[in-house]
Write an enzyme that holds these catalytic residues in place. Structure first.
Site, PDB file in Angstrom:
ATOM      1  N   GLU A 115       5.911  13.815 -23.279  1.00 26.57           N
ATOM      2  CA  GLU A 115       6.742  14.336 -24.354  1.00 26.57           C
ATOM      3  C   GLU A 115       7.643  13.186 -24.765  1.00 26.57           C
ATOM      4  OE1 GLU A 115      10.138  17.744 -25.266  1.00 26.57           O
ATOM      5  OE2 GLU A 115      10.034  16.759 -23.314  1.00 26.57           O
ATOM      6  N   ASP A 165       8.216  14.909 -18.807  1.00 25.73           N
ATOM      7  CA  ASP A 165       9.221  15.449 -19.713  1.00 25.73           C
ATOM      8  C   ASP A 165      10.063  14.329 -20.331  1.00 25.73           C
ATOM      9  OD1 ASP A 165      10.984  17.703 -20.707  1.00 25.73           O
ATOM     10  OD2 ASP A 165      12.434  16.618 -19.463  1.00 25.73           O
TER      11      ASP A 165
END
Length: 593
Positions: free
Chosen positions: A294, A259
């Protein structure tokens, strides 16, 4: 410190407990029902106790000198949530039915993002297992599970986790997670896990009470950065890197999605991200393990390939750019970050498809800075494309899906683009049958934090429409969480049957015609080019001696098209002929050369 093992170590008649607490000279171990034990100091901030008779099921915690009782930061299971004692679990006791599973190569990935708590009415690992046949039949080859590290309360997106080694107990026990992964492998499905190494949640993170986990040297959207490069940072780095290895080795995950890596700051010689990728791949050996990022910075260096086309660091990145252009095409929405993509939309759509990133060093008004690095040299399998994900739905004021407000022909058109593109497609749970349940943000903290979340969400997303309304769903309410649960009974409705057949047929076409062309894409580097054909889009990829071509009119109006389709037609949606292409029409074709 590469030999550090976090969490309890089971032996035949005893358990070794270890605890890193450099801020305190003395620590006590508390076994439930027993008197606290003074732990032995082992140097470099480590404390240790070997307890005869302690075994599977033993519940324990650590007592700091000021009397604060804390769970093990590397706990394997938290049966009473993040503030309760940790439980000793024997992860080696699970007998894998498919221990020889080697995974799937990157070109075969069709990803399906799911949230365990809302994927089924029960919201558990075991319940998700019962839906695997549906996914395999659909044509999915990889599950991507949103974060499961133990979080406070009964429901959460997962990005507020504080116990990185413990699957959240509301989803089941660690053995239940293993059974889910084992069953997925039996059906030929990979399983990837979303992990969060850029921050800890606001409730239940006791690490600052006994370890230098944060640093003022780096700032993130959540406050001070994690201490990956300052004094006493080596155990902090090990804690995270060994966690990544733990998921891949002990639970046999086929990869990780990291993330918001742009928020992971590290000024050491080998960046944490590079070291983590290197060591995870070393631990995985010959297995196909895929590491996904990401990254709002669109740093293509993280996706670099070697001379044989293999990822040096990370396999792929979530491609927000392709989402943004396809979302604008289908909805006409140009607020917030969409505004930077709305001008010359056809060209930007072509660039996102052919080269990966739209912004490759250009200024982006929404960010107020330049964004991205060149990406056209990368293979299409370095990018994961999608038209919906948890963020893009959940960061809308009502958490509404496109299917609730947009015409089906528009959604089918953009789906046909991303599902047959040589980039790796990712569906969001329920998308394949047109699920209308929202996916709003939800969490379950104490009332003080809940109120801060309510206020913070409005402020954070104030530039997006609807967040100033009075009737927003309360992100902390149990009803908001319940509203996101998929209603599987709707799967048999005529519209759901039609859309499911549409998705299934496209994925079958991908498997038959597109996937075989991607095996050598990594070694060849970038392969795409695009142009505006009349008023329509033309994109072409050179793949394994073939030219995969797309002609598309992604608008609600008929448009002029200058050239006829060449080669073998793989798929046609709507009417596209020389001179005119109907609204929401496209043709995928395959030509020699």
């Amino acid at each position: 410190m590469t030999d550090v093992l976090f969490g309890p170590v089971l032996h035949p008649s005893e358990t070794q407990f270890r605890f890193w607490s450099p801020l305190h000279p003395h620590i006590q171990l508390h076994i439930d029902g027993e008197k606290p034990i003074d732990m032995q100091v082992r140097g470099h901030g480590w404390h240790e106790s070997v307890v005869p008779g302690a075994g599977v099921g033993t519940r324990y915690s650590f007592i700091l000198p000021d009397g604060l009782t804390v769970p093990d930061p590397a706990s394997r299971h938290q049966p009473e949530d993040v503030h309760g004692p940790s439980e000793v679990v024997d992860l080696e006791a699970y007998r894998w039915r498919h221990p020889d599973w080697q995974g799937r190569p990157v070109e075969e990935l069709v990803v399906y993002e799911m949230h365990i708590g809302t994927f089924t009415p029960e919201g558990t690992f075991r319940a998700a297992l019962e839906k695997l046949d549906h996914l395999a039949d659909l044509g999915v080859t990889a599950l991507q599970i949103m974060p499961i590290s133990d979080f406070p309360g009964g429901y959460n997106w997962g990005y507020d986790g504080v116990m990185p080694y413990a699957p959240d107990s509301s989803y089941g026990r660690p053995e239940d997670l293993m059974a889910l992964i084992d069953a997925a492998h039996e059906r030929g499905l990979c399983v990837l896990l979303d992990v969060v190494y850029n921050h800890f949640g606001p409730d239940g993170n006791y690490l600052p009470a006994y370890a230098p986990i944060f640093t003022e040297h780096h700032k993130t959207p959540w406050g001070n950065g994690i201490n990956y490069d300052g004094d006493a940072s080596k155990p902090v780095r090990e804690f995270v890197i060994q966690n990544a290895i733990y998921w891949v080795r002990n639970f046999r995950f086929d990869g990780l999605r990291l993330d918001a890596v742009h928020a992971i700051k590290d000024d050491r010689g080998e960046h944490l991200l590079h070291e983590l990728a290197r060591r995870v791949r070393e631990a995985a050996g010959s297995r196909h393990v895929h590491l996904v990022v990401e990254n709002e910075d669109n740093d293509s260096d993280l996706l670099r390939r070697d001379a044989e086309g293999r990822p040096v660091h990370f396999t792929a990145q979530w491609n927000d750019d392709i989402h943004h252009v396809l979302h604008i095409a289908a909805t006409g929405e140009t607020f917030g970050y969409y505004k930077d993509y709305a001008d010359r939309l056809t060209q930007k759509t072509g660039r996102a498809l052919a080269e990966g990133f739209v912004f490759q060093g250009e200024h982006m008004d929404y960010r107020g800075e330049t964004r991205g690095k060149p990406s056209g040299h990368l293979p299409p399998t370095a990018f994961i494309s999608f038209i919906q994900n948890h963020d893009q739905i959940g960061n809308r004021a009502l958490g509404d899906r496109m299917i609730t407000s947009q015409p089906l022909e528009a959604l089918k058109a953009i789906a046909a683009v991303y599902l047959l593109s040589p980039q790796l497609p990712m569906l969001f749970m329920g998308e394949e049958w047109g699920a209308t349940e929202p996916f709003p943000f939800f969490c379950d903290f104490n009332e003080d934090l809940n109120e801060k979340v309510r206020i913070g969400r409005r402020l954070e997303l104030s530039r997006l429409p609807g967040f100033d309304a009075d009737d927003l769903p309360d992100p902390t309410a149990h009803g908001t969480f319940e509203s996101a649960k998929l209603d599987w009974s709707k799967l048999s409705a005529p519209k759901a049957v039609d859309l499911l057949g549409f998705y299934r047929s496209l994925l079958a076409l991908r498997r038959q015609h597109v996937t075989p062309l991607l095996a050598g894409a990594g070694a060849g580097g970038g392969s795409g080019r695009f142009e505006v054909d009349g008023e329509c889009l033309f994109v072409e990829w050179q793949l394994s001696g073939k030219r995969l071509q797309l002609r598309a009119n992604l608008t609600a109006k008929a448009c002029r098209v200058a050239q006829a389709t060449s080669g073998e037609v793989l798929y046609r949606l709507g009417r596209m002929e020389p001179v005119e292409a109907a609204p929401w029409s496209l043709v995928w074709s395959l030509a020699d050369g």
